[in-house]
Design a protein around this motif. Structure first.
Motif, mmCIF file in Angstrom:
data_model
loop_
_atom_site.group_PDB
_atom_site.id
_atom_site.type_symbol
_atom_site.label_atom_id
_atom_site.label_comp_id
_atom_site.label_asym_id
_atom_site.label_seq_id
_atom_site.Cartn_x
_atom_site.Cartn_y
_atom_site.Cartn_z
ATOM 1 N N ILE A 14 -20.151 12.006 62.633
ATOM 2 C CA ILE A 14 -21.349 11.271 63.235
ATOM 3 C C ILE A 14 -20.917 10.190 63.787
ATOM 4 O O ILE A 14 -20.498 9.171 63.476
ATOM 5 N N THR A 15 -21.456 10.004 65.071
ATOM 6 C CA THR A 15 -21.405 8.707 65.961
ATOM 7 C C THR A 15 -22.451 8.006 65.725
ATOM 8 O O THR A 15 -23.751 8.415 65.795
ATOM 9 N N ARG A 16 -22.261 6.379 65.506
ATOM 10 C CA ARG A 16 -23.104 5.608 65.905
ATOM 11 C C ARG A 16 -24.400 5.783 64.736
ATOM 12 O O ARG A 16 -25.447 5.701 65.145
ATOM 13 N N SER A 17 -23.979 5.955 63.447
ATOM 14 C CA SER A 17 -25.029 5.763 62.513
ATOM 15 C C SER A 17 -24.561 5.064 61.270
ATOM 16 O O SER A 17 -23.379 5.756 60.705
ATOM 17 N N LYS A 18 -25.343 4.248 60.640
ATOM 18 C CA LYS A 18 -24.962 3.608 59.606
ATOM 19 C C LYS A 18 -25.910 4.049 58.323
ATOM 20 O O LYS A 18 -25.709 3.474 57.356
ATOM 21 N N VAL A 19 -26.623 4.952 58.336
ATOM 22 C CA VAL A 19 -27.569 5.594 57.610
ATOM 23 C C VAL A 19 -26.884 6.700 57.145
ATOM 24 O O VAL A 19 -27.225 7.276 55.643
ATOM 25 N N PHE A 20 -26.295 7.699 57.808
ATOM 26 C CA PHE A 20 -25.722 9.059 57.336
ATOM 27 C C PHE A 20 -24.329 9.179 57.646
ATOM 28 O O PHE A 20 -23.689 8.459 58.671
ATOM 29 N N SER A 21 -23.568 10.050 56.975
ATOM 30 C CA SER A 21 -22.198 10.367 57.070
ATOM 31 C C SER A 21 -22.227 11.801 56.861
ATOM 32 O O SER A 21 -23.205 12.558 56.162
ATOM 33 N N VAL A 22 -20.980 12.466 57.317
ATOM 34 C CA VAL A 22 -20.759 13.863 57.168
ATOM 35 C C VAL A 22 -19.451 14.314 56.629
ATOM 36 O O VAL A 22 -18.403 13.467 56.887
ATOM 37 N N HIS A 23 -19.521 15.297 55.568
ATOM 38 C CA HIS A 23 -18.203 15.598 55.014
ATOM 39 C C HIS A 23 -17.520 16.439 56.043
ATOM 40 O O HIS A 23 -17.708 16.962 56.973
ATOM 41 N N ASP A 24 -16.209 16.908 55.759
ATOM 42 C CA ASP A 24 -15.304 17.795 56.195
ATOM 43 C C ASP A 24 -15.947 19.040 56.286
ATOM 44 O O ASP A 24 -15.646 19.936 57.072
ATOM 45 N N ASN A 25 -16.562 19.328 55.366
ATOM 46 C CA ASN A 25 -17.279 20.959 55.358
ATOM 47 C C ASN A 25 -18.709 20.799 55.927
ATOM 48 O O ASN A 25 -19.421 21.844 55.868
#
Length: 772
Positions: A408-419
């Motif tokens: 996820i680009t330019r986000s400090k509130v969310f993230s994403v796992h490899d799955n």
């Protein structure tokens, strides 16, 4: 007068025929003329036309004889020949009257000669008979061959023309006499080209004798012959060549060179890209060879063919993009036909030529593809960090099926796992942000250049975590003479939370205010409530302000309650107890607040202007001290004044005699009055220069300073002061040097001349005033 006639027979043998044999006894005025002859009667002697064949080989040959009937043979008559050609082409025997031709005659050059004859009696020298004319005609022989004047000939005829089609007409000419037998009668014939063409013998018209195909032979050379004398024995002939070209007709349909074409296209090729060319040939030329290509049997509508008008090739283009993973090859059929076909040639173009085209799609490493064009996730606010939000998924459609990595680009509130699992990394508050627009990127691990992204929308769902509160800040006032049950304020509430249903608020006083309160509250059941007085009369001195606590409850799950304080100010109202009059206090307070602000602004403006005036005064003071009236720097400078001023007497103020004659001093003027004496003393202080030795010393000191100053220019400066001195007849125009009486002198104007005359105004003005 006897004569002889030459006759020319078919064999060309000239015969002399006596004229009297053709016509006897011409001595009468009226005679019978034989057929074919022309007789002319002239006073006793007669002659007619003479005929002579052209091209006779003898150098001098007899044409005929002229003889007068009056000639008795005594040789006293003399015959003379006159006219054009007499003496050179023709001559006559003076005694016998025989006429001779001296050269060959050519009928094509001149066919008729008109001569005159005269008979003179030599004994008397007079003419026996009047002068008369006769005609010599040149007889034609077949001595000119036919000639084609317009050769070489060139003609054009359409190919496949039927037999008898007109091609061209050729014409030959013969210079012989057309009225003389068959010498100029021509017959035409073909010497070459009989297999394809024919010619009409008398007209020279050439026609087609058999069909010809331009694609086999496009031009023909034929030779045509023209004979005179109707082609009889001894006839002369001439020939001419004729170039006959065949023009093209559209009798050939275009045909593909190959019956099968194999083309390739990359799946990354954009629409409109050229993927190959196909070629058909047409034996026709020009407009008849122009063709159009068409696509047949292409249900996918993926390809198109356009014609290159320069090369007549078919350009296969991509009509829409292809995908290797969906379809790896295409089979299409193309046909070609002529663009311009005449109606009578349709039978040559019944079936159009066609070919098959196989298009192979080349696989290209493409970016991963998400399963959905976008994702929408919902999450309740207040969830802890690391809570599950949703899952995104992308796959590699290429054959090697590369693994995918997400980010996820330019986000400090969310993230994403490899799955592809999306989680939150910070607290979510719907009241701060109800929606988040994210961009999740999928990257192939085997080829990091292959990247694709998908928009992800996260909706933060509301929970009832905010209690209701006043919709605004209320300034509430109550009059001292207010009555019981008087409405003093209407209040409403707001809730920052989002309600599934419409917000509904409940208003009530706190327990303390309910038991002992000067005010009550009534809920209007429409999210508003009114505040009323619970007694009659209030005292501004005893209780100027009341604070009541109002409870507001929302309809959330679970419901939340907030405590809000309402401030009520007691104001002094008029006797009528009008609430509007009481509310003027608010206006007065607001105006007072405005006056304070305006006063502060005015004070700031005054301070700014004061600072500006102070700076200007300081600057003016600095300017005044730049040139003090009596300073050592000022005396050390020498100024040059080029203007003459009020006259020669003005130079008394700056007497330069000491610079020229050191031994001479000015004579002081006599003192008159006290006031005038002060002025004279002032003038003398300016007029009387220093002693010559002192002045010389001063100049030497300044010269030494100039020589030792390292910053001085490397040259001397010579200043010249010239003046007429005193005693000028013009007198002085300066007011300083004018002799006036005590009553006329007034120095008040010095006060108006500025700061430089301040000292003079002080000296003279103040002294005069003090004396007065």
């Amino acid at each position: 007068m006897d004569c002889y006639i030459f006759l020319s027979f078919i064999l060309g043998i000239p015969l002399l025929w006596p004229c009297h044999k053709a016509a006897e006894n011409y001595k009468t005025e009226k005679v019978k003329q034989p057929v074919g002859s022309h007789l002319r009667v002239k006073r006793g002697w007669v002659w007619n036309h003479f005929f002579v064949p052209e091209e006779m080989n003898t150098t001098r040959h007899l044409i005929g004889r002229l003889r007068s009937d009056l000639d008795n043979g005594n040789n006293s008559f003399q015959y003379k020949l006159l006219g054009a050609g007499a003496g050179n082409i023709f001559d006559i025997d003076d005694n016998t009257g025989d006429i001779y031709a001296n050269q060959k005659l050519d009928r094509e050059e001149q066919s008729l000669y008109i001569l005159r004859a005269q008979v003179i009696d030599t004994t008397t020298g007079r003419a026996v008979e009047p002068e008369s004319e006769f005609v010599i005609r040149v007889l034609d022989i077949n001595d000119n061959e036919p000639k084609f004047l317009d050769e070489p000939y060139e003609a054009m005829v359409p190919e496949m023309s039927p037999e008898g089609t007109f091609v061209i007409q050729v014409t030959a000419s013969d210079a012989d006499d057309p009225a003389s037998g068959n010498n100029a009668r021509l017959l035409y014939s073909l010497l070459q080209g009989q297999a394809y063409f024919s010619v009409e013998p008398t007209t020279g018209i050439i026609r087609v004798s058999s069909k010809m195909d331009r694609e086999l032979q496009d031009e023909y050379w034929i030779i045509i012959q023209a004979k005179d004398m109707i082609g009889q024995h001894g006839a002369l002939s001439g020939t001419a060549s004729v170039l006959i070209k065949l023009s093209d007709i559209n009798d050939n349909k275009p045909i593909f060179k190959d019956s099968f074409y194999r083309l390739t296209v990359s799946e990354s090729a954009p629409a409109g890209k050229t993927i190959g060319k196909i070629t058909a040939y047409d034996n026709d030329i020009g407009e008849n060879a122009e063709m159009d290509y068409l696509i047949e049997d292409d249900d996918s509508q993926t390809f198109d063919i356009i014609t290159d008008n320069e090369t007549q090739e078919g350009i296969v283009t991509l009509k829409k993009e292809v995908d290797f993973e969906q379809q790896s090859h295409y089979s299409i059929r193309a046909k070609v036909r002529n663009r311009h076909v005449e109606e009578d040639l349709r039978n040559y173009h019944v079936e159009a030529s066609s070919t098959f085209i196989k298009v192979q799609v080349e696989d290209v490493d493409e970016p991963p593809v998400f399963l959905f064009p976008y994702y929408v996730f919902q999450v309740f606010e207040g969830n802890p960090n690391g809570s599950f939000i949703g899952i995104v998924s992308a796959i590699d459609l290429d054959q090697r099926k590369s693994p995918i990595r997400y980010s996820i680009t330019r986000s400090k509130v969310f993230s994403v796992h490899d799955n592809g699992t999306v989680i939150n990394t910070d607290q979510l508050d719907r009241e701060i942000s109800a929606w988040y627009n994210l961009s999740v990127t999928a990257t192939e691990r085997d080829n990091v250049q292959q990247i694709s992204s998908v928009p992800v929308y996260v909706q933060v769902l509301d929970i009832n975590d905010h209690a209701p509160e006043f919709s605004q800040y209320y300034e509430t006032y109550v009059c001292e003479n207010a009555e019981y049950g008087q409405i003093i304020q209407t209040i409403s509430a707001v809730d920052r939370d989002e309600s599934v249903e419409d917000h509904h608020f409940y208003f009530n006083l706190s327990v303390e205010d309910t038991s002992n309160s000067s005010f009550i509250i009534i809920d209007n059941q429409d999210n508003t409530a009114i505040v009323l007085t619970n007694r009659t009369g209030f005292s501004l001195q005893e209780e100027p302000v009341f604070y009541i606590t109002i409870l507001i409850v929302d309809n959330g799950i679970p419901p939340l309650t907030s405590t809000n304080t309402l401030t009520i100010n007691v104001c002094d109202c008029d006797d009528s107890g009008n609430a509007q009059t009481c509310s003027n206090k608010e206006l007065i307070l607001s105006m007072g607040f405005g006056i304070e602000i305006i006063t502060a602004i005015l004070i700031c403006i005054m301070l700014i202007f004061g600072f500006i005036f102070f700076m200007l005064a300081l600057k003016q003071r600095r300017k005044q001290t730049l040139f003090p009236e009596k300073s050592e720097e000022f005396r050390a400078n020498i100024f040059r004044y080029d203007d003459e001023g009020g006259g020669e007497e003005d130079t008394e103020a700056f007497d330069m005699v000491e610079l020229r004659h050191s031994a001479t001093k000015r004579e002081q003027k006599a003192r008159k009055t006290t006031r005038f004496e002060i002025q004279s003393l002032h003038r003398q202080s300016l007029q009387v220069g220093p002693d010559s030795a002192v002045f010389r010393k001063f100049i030497l000191e300044k010269l030494e300073e100039a020589n030792t100053d390292p910053c001085a220019p490397p040259f001397d400066s010579l200043q010249t002061y010239a003046f007429e001195g005193t005693g000028s007849l013009a007198g002085s125009l300066s007011s300083l040097g004018s002799e006036v009486t005590e009553q006329d002198e007034n120095f008040d104007y010095l006060n108006d001349l500025g700061p430089r005359f301040k000292r003079l105004a002080y000296i003279f003005g103040s002294s005069v005033q003090s004396n007065k």
